[in-house]
Motif scaffolding. Structure first.
Motif, PDB file in Angstrom:
ATOM      1  N   LEU A   1       0.879  -1.175   0.000  1.00  0.00           N
ATOM      2  CA  LEU A   1       0.000   0.000   0.000  1.00  0.00           C
ATOM      3  C   LEU A   1       0.913   1.221   0.000  1.00  0.00           C
ATOM      4  O   LEU A   1       1.404   1.661   1.044  1.00  0.00           O
TER       5      LEU A   1
ATOM      6  N   VAL B   1       1.370   4.227   2.675  1.00  0.00           N
ATOM      7  CA  VAL B   1       0.211   4.135   3.576  1.00  0.00           C
ATOM      8  C   VAL B   1       0.508   4.648   4.992  1.00  0.00           C
ATOM      9  O   VAL B   1      -0.411   5.073   5.696  1.00  0.00           O
TER      10      VAL B   1
ATOM     11  N   GLU C   1      -4.321   8.320   9.155  1.00  0.00           N
ATOM     12  CA  GLU C   1      -5.234   7.843   8.112  1.00  0.00           C
ATOM     13  C   GLU C   1      -5.646   6.398   8.390  1.00  0.00           C
ATOM     14  O   GLU C   1      -6.830   6.048   8.308  1.00  0.00           O
TER      15      GLU C   1
ATOM     16  N   SER D   1      -3.015   5.326  -2.206  1.00  0.00           N
ATOM     17  CA  SER D   1      -2.750   5.715  -0.817  1.00  0.00           C
ATOM     18  C   SER D   1      -1.618   6.737  -0.781  1.00  0.00           C
ATOM     19  O   SER D   1      -1.618   7.655   0.046  1.00  0.00           O
ATOM     20  N   ASP D   2      -0.676   6.595  -1.699  1.00  0.00           N
ATOM     21  CA  ASP D   2       0.416   7.565  -1.800  1.00  0.00           C
ATOM     22  C   ASP D   2      -0.062   8.861  -2.451  1.00  0.00           C
ATOM     23  O   ASP D   2       0.198   9.959  -1.933  1.00  0.00           O
TER      24      ASP D   2
ATOM     25  N   LYS E   1      -7.224   9.707   1.375  1.00  0.00           N
ATOM     26  CA  LYS E   1      -6.358   8.570   1.692  1.00  0.00           C
ATOM     27  C   LYS E   1      -7.108   7.553   2.551  1.00  0.00           C
ATOM     28  O   LYS E   1      -6.987   6.339   2.343  1.00  0.00           O
TER      29      LYS E   1
ATOM     30  N   VAL F   1      -9.181   5.480   0.259  1.00  0.00           N
ATOM     31  CA  VAL F   1      -8.405   4.466  -0.479  1.00  0.00           C
ATOM     32  C   VAL F   1      -8.143   3.267   0.427  1.00  0.00           C
ATOM     33  O   VAL F   1      -8.301   2.102   0.029  1.00  0.00           O
ATOM     34  N   ILE F   2      -7.767   3.543   1.669  1.00  0.00           N
ATOM     35  CA  ILE F   2      -7.484   2.456   2.617  1.00  0.00           C
ATOM     36  C   ILE F   2      -8.733   1.602   2.829  1.00  0.00           C
ATOM     37  O   ILE F   2      -8.671   0.365   2.844  1.00  0.00           O
TER      38      ILE F   2
END
Lengths: 405, 405
Positions: free
Chosen positions: A23, A26, A38, A300-301, A312, A315-316
């Motif tokens: 990830l 992350v 996050e 995530s980046d 973010k 996305v996670i």
């Protein structure tokens, strides 16, 4: 001695399959208002259940205080000491754009740019032209630029938006050239300067090339010039297969990560598309042909880079929703981690360690019950260099023999 | 730079006594039915009290993912980088069988074996003949084999059961020979082949020796042949005394551990007998003659190798019962750890870190109240390479000076 060379000697022709889910970026930092990162804010029942049945820890990817670029970050995760290996972004971009780079090719990153009538750079990215325009311009350059003075060939390939790759192939070339990209506006591009005797010929060829490209692009707008940076000769690294006996498969959308994977001899799934498609591509390619699967999640980046904390988090959570597609494949060893932190509050990569969780039958399950920076740091794997990951997953998958009698 | 070379420079002629209790292979994995490791299942009031008054941590003996053999495992605990030092099992066996090995001797492991009429190996261990038979055969070989063609001498010593040690002493010998043990049955033993020019003479002497041994054993059954493996020249390591100023004493039953200890210049207590006898031997030898005491417990490893979870638990409990005999000696620094893990559920050595507890007046007692893999991993010493142990015990015992002004 680099510990990864010890694993090379211990690898045998046995053991189970390994999946590394990376990830990107992350790892985070607490948002001042929420007092949580996050990963901590995200609702992640699947990631947490994964951690609960895993050995956890944290990876300091390159070293204390060192903020990894994506290249070194991934090299470390794949068991290549990033302090020993130096890969230029040009080589990575070329490899990642599905270009068939050959040993000794000189690869360079390209920006289409805008210059004014005096030749001074006005916009280093030519207003971020779209990828279709980029393709048209690359084709125009390939069709019209003739390098009669050069006894080799050149390639000029679209990456995306304003980014392209320039490759020279021929005898007696070397990559020790200075960038033409001045990294600023208001001045003309720099001439390519050889850094050593071996690069003189290359500098001359690049100079010819730039003159002709200037003519070809003269009537274009806004992309009427190109800036080159990161010249590098492609010296292939020993492959994951040669080093660790792993037949690797990469599932990644972005050129950079496909590039690193190709550099290490992994097969690369043709551009799989969105995140869901990537998890599905992993599933449909899972089988007897590969021992090592690398699944890369980019956004995530990107959201971290954009200082988009909530993005973010989303996305996670999306990864979390897809995780069962990966964990129910029955791989012997599954590792979830990152190549570096990208805290949204910093808006860029950072040196902070990243969480790590490894599931395997032989893993010491340690009671960590959340996949986040703070919980994993309490895990039984402790804090370790990113390079350690490959040794750990090889061992957990039963792929390393005993050391000494 | 190897950190142990820094300790060498800082050692001074002061400080207290150190005891290292090594519970071979004591690190484990949870038994699926009980959800707990061997150390967690065992009733260990004394070990737990020890941890409660100690600094705790875990040692990753050789490196991430690396499963240590016993030799490298112990070298690491004694402050010798196991990635730099390579000791063959032949040398260790010879040293451990109380044989007075000299520098440049060529030592080799021997199996008595059974061959059929065509000379093919039928049983690589000759039905595991008993040690008395082994002694008789070794004596017969020593008495009857004459190596007139060789300007040196040979030694042929019983280890136990079917195992022996063969040593050549003379000028111009080298250990770079291939094994004669084919590692399989149905084929004859291999001839010893020199791996380099320097080993040609040695190969010839070994060939003569094997022909004569064949004649001497012709009428024996089942041990009518010998198989040789692991030829190695004995190049002594710098001693614990030279490196760290420690006069060391080893209390161990098994050849391997006595061998490592002798290799490092420790005195070795004549075969002490059972576990209780070993704790007593440590007591009776505790005094002014030594600074460093190494007490080795083998059966925690053996039971793990046998997949005997409950047996390993019993060994741990037996150690626990004897522990007060060691802790009431008043040593300045006492460390309890292992040379590697041997989880009963795996039935062999593994790469998993091992628990560590160090008691000393100067230790930071950290609130860990159990001596097991999970509790110690939370301790203040964190996760470290096995090599660190020697520096830590030297420091806790006040044996290292300040580094720099």
């Amino acid at each position: 001695m680099d510990i990864s060379t010890v694993w090379e000697k211990l690898v045998w022709n046995r053991g189970g399959k390994i999946i590394d889910l990376v990830l990107d970026g992350v790892g985070g930092l607490p948002d001042p208002d929420r007092g949580a990162t996050e990963l901590q804010v995200a609702e992640t029942p699947n990631l947490d259940r994964f951690a609960e049945n895993a050995s956890c820890g944290q990876l300091e990817i390159v070293g204390p205080g060192i903020t990894p670029g994506s290249g070194p970050g991934h090299l470390a995760l794949f068991g290549y000491d990033p302090l020993q290996q130096d890969i230029g972004r040009g080589v990575l971009s070329a490899l990642g754009s599905d270009f068939d780079l050959q040993p000794n090719d000189i690869a360079t990153r390209v920006n289409f740019a805008t210059v004014d009538e005096e030749g001074r750079v006005v916009d280093r990215r030519a207003g971020r032209i779209d990828t279709d325009t980029n393709r048209r311009l690359c084709k125009k350059i390939r069709d019209r630029v003739q390098l009669e003075e050069f006894d080799g060939t050149f390639f000029f390939q679209t990456v995306s938006e304003h980014r392209a790759v320039f490759v020279l192939r021929g005898q007696g070339l070397d990559g020790e050239l200075t960038d033409t990209d001045p990294q600023t506006t208001g001045t003309p591009p720099n001439p390519p300067q050889p850094r050593n005797e071996a690069s003189r010929k290359t500098a001359k060829v690049v100079q010819w090339f730039l003159e002709k490209v200037g003519e070809v692009l003269a009537e274009e707008h806004p992309a009427n010039a190109v800036l080159l940076r990161g010249f590098q000769r492609y010296d292939p690294l020993p492959s994951l297969r040669d080093r660790f006996g792993l037949r690797g498969l990469c599932v990644a959308d972005y050129p950079m990560y496909r590039g690193v994977s190709r550099l290490l001899g992994m097969d690369v799934v043709p551009r799989p598309g969105g995140m869901k498609e990537r998890f599905e591509a992993l599933r449909s390619n899972y089988g007897d042909d590969y021992d090592f699967y690398f699944l890369h999640v980019k956004h995530s980046d990107s959201r971290g880079e954009d200082e988009n904390f909530d993005g973010k988090v989303k996305v996670i959570e999306a990864v979390d929703g897809l995780l069962p597609h990966l964990t129910d494949l029955g791989a012997d060893t599954v590792a979830i981690t990152a190549d570096h932190s990208t805290p949204a509050v910093l808006g860029g990569h950072s040196w902070h360690p990243v969480p790590l969780a490894i599931q395997a039958k032989s893993a010491r399950v340690d009671g960590v019950s959340r996949f986040d920076e703070y919980a994993c740091a309490q895990g039984i794997l402790g804090t370790r260099p990113g390079l350690h990951l490959m040794g750990l997953v090889l061992a957990h998958a039963g792929r390393l023999q005993k050391f000494g009698a």
